[in-house]
Every structure is written in structure tokens, then in C-alpha cells.
Write an enzyme that holds these catalytic residues in place. Structure first.
Site, PDB file in Angstrom:
ATOM      1  N   GLY A  46      44.356  39.545  45.597  1.00  6.14           N
ATOM      2  CA  GLY A  46      43.096  39.020  45.075  1.00  6.14           C
ATOM      3  C   GLY A  46      43.130  37.516  44.885  1.00  6.14           C
ATOM      4  CB  CYS A  47      45.551  35.309  43.192  1.00 11.96           C
ATOM      5  SG  CYS A  47      45.371  36.098  41.574  1.00 11.96           S
TER       6      CYS A  47
END
Length: 155
Positions: A46-47
Site C-alpha cells: 500500500g505504501c
């Protein structure tokens, strides 16, 4: 639990090391609008998506007068690896003591897979040219968030 920022608040001042160990301060960006986003961990799916989205839109954001800074509790060495591996162009800052994360309300209780845990709350704060909070967004999604910011800011 840290207090969340509201539009009109003075953005907390900070100085943190970047991926190369150089100190970067919010005051270095005075006179420009700055998007400060907080993410849990470098080199996670996600990051990575979020950092790549900011990198892909950096020219557009810079052209509209915005600088972009990503802050996580990772150490500078991990940020350097993240930057190299993903060819990131955004400024990544290390906050292993979580002081800036807490000052911005981006660290505290959150829901993760149905459980309440303490950790980094994925957040984005837009700081205006005078160092005041223009927008403060909490519990944002990694995917689609950058497009939403661009739309909301009318860029």
C-alpha cells in the site's frame, strides 16, 4: 492519542532526516504549499502504491505550487532502499521516534483487520504558504488517494 489537526491550525514545525541523512525542515518549504503525507512502512504494497502515485503526479503537483513530503517511522537507510527500488522522486523523511507523526495526529489507535491497534494512521496534511493547515485528511486509502487530492485541490 494525538490530537488531529484542523484547517487553520498552525502546522507543527519539524526537522527530520531524509533518505540520505540530510535534515529537512517544514520551514524549508515556507512560501510554497506542501503536502505532508504519513504512511506506516516503506517497502510495503500500500505504501509503495501511494509513494509511486505521488511520484507519478509530482510534476503536476509542483506545477501547481505544491511540494510533497512523505513521513514514516522507518530509518533513513530503509527509505533510501525504498527510493532506489521504486525510483521515487518525493522527499521521504524518517521519524523513528514518531514525534512528528504524533504532532500531526497521524499516530494512535486505528482498526486493522477488525482489531484495534496502535500505529501510524495513513494521513495527509496540506500546509499553505504561511505554514497553516489547509486540509487534514485521516484514515485515507493508499490507492486512489493522490487522484482524490488532485481533484479536491482543483489541480
Amino acid at each position: 492519542m494525538s490530537e488531529r489537526l484542523e484547517p487553520g491550525d498552525v502546522a507543527p514545525a519539524f526537522t527530520l532526516p531524509d533518505a540520505d541523512g540530510n535534515e529537512v525542515s517544514l520551514s524549508d518549504h515556507k512560501g510554497r504549499k506542501t503536502i505532508v503525507y504519513f504512511y506506516p512502512a516503506a517497502l510495503t504494497p500500500g505504501c509503495t502504491k501511494q509513494a509511486c502515485d505521488f511520484t507519478d503526479n509530482l510534476a503536476l503537483l509542483a506545477g501547481a505550487g505544491y511540494d510533497v513530503i512523505g513521513v514514516s517511522p522507518d530509518k533513513p537507510e530503509k527509505l533510501a532502499k525504498f527510493r532506489e527500488q521504486e525510483d521515487l522522486k518525493v522527499t521521504l523523511l524518517a521519524d523513528p521516534e514518531k514525534k512528528v507523526l504524533e504532532a500531526y495526529g497521524a499516530f494512535g489507535e486505528k482498526k486493522l483487520y477488525g482489531k484495534t491497534v496502535t500505529g501510524v494512521i495513513r494521513s495527509t496534511v496540506v500546509v499553505d504558504e504561511d505554514g497553516k493547515v489547509e486540509r487534514a485528511l485521516y484514515n485515507v486509502k493508499a490507492t486512489g488517494h493522490v487522484a482524490k487530492i488532485i481533484k479536491d485541490l482543483g489541480i
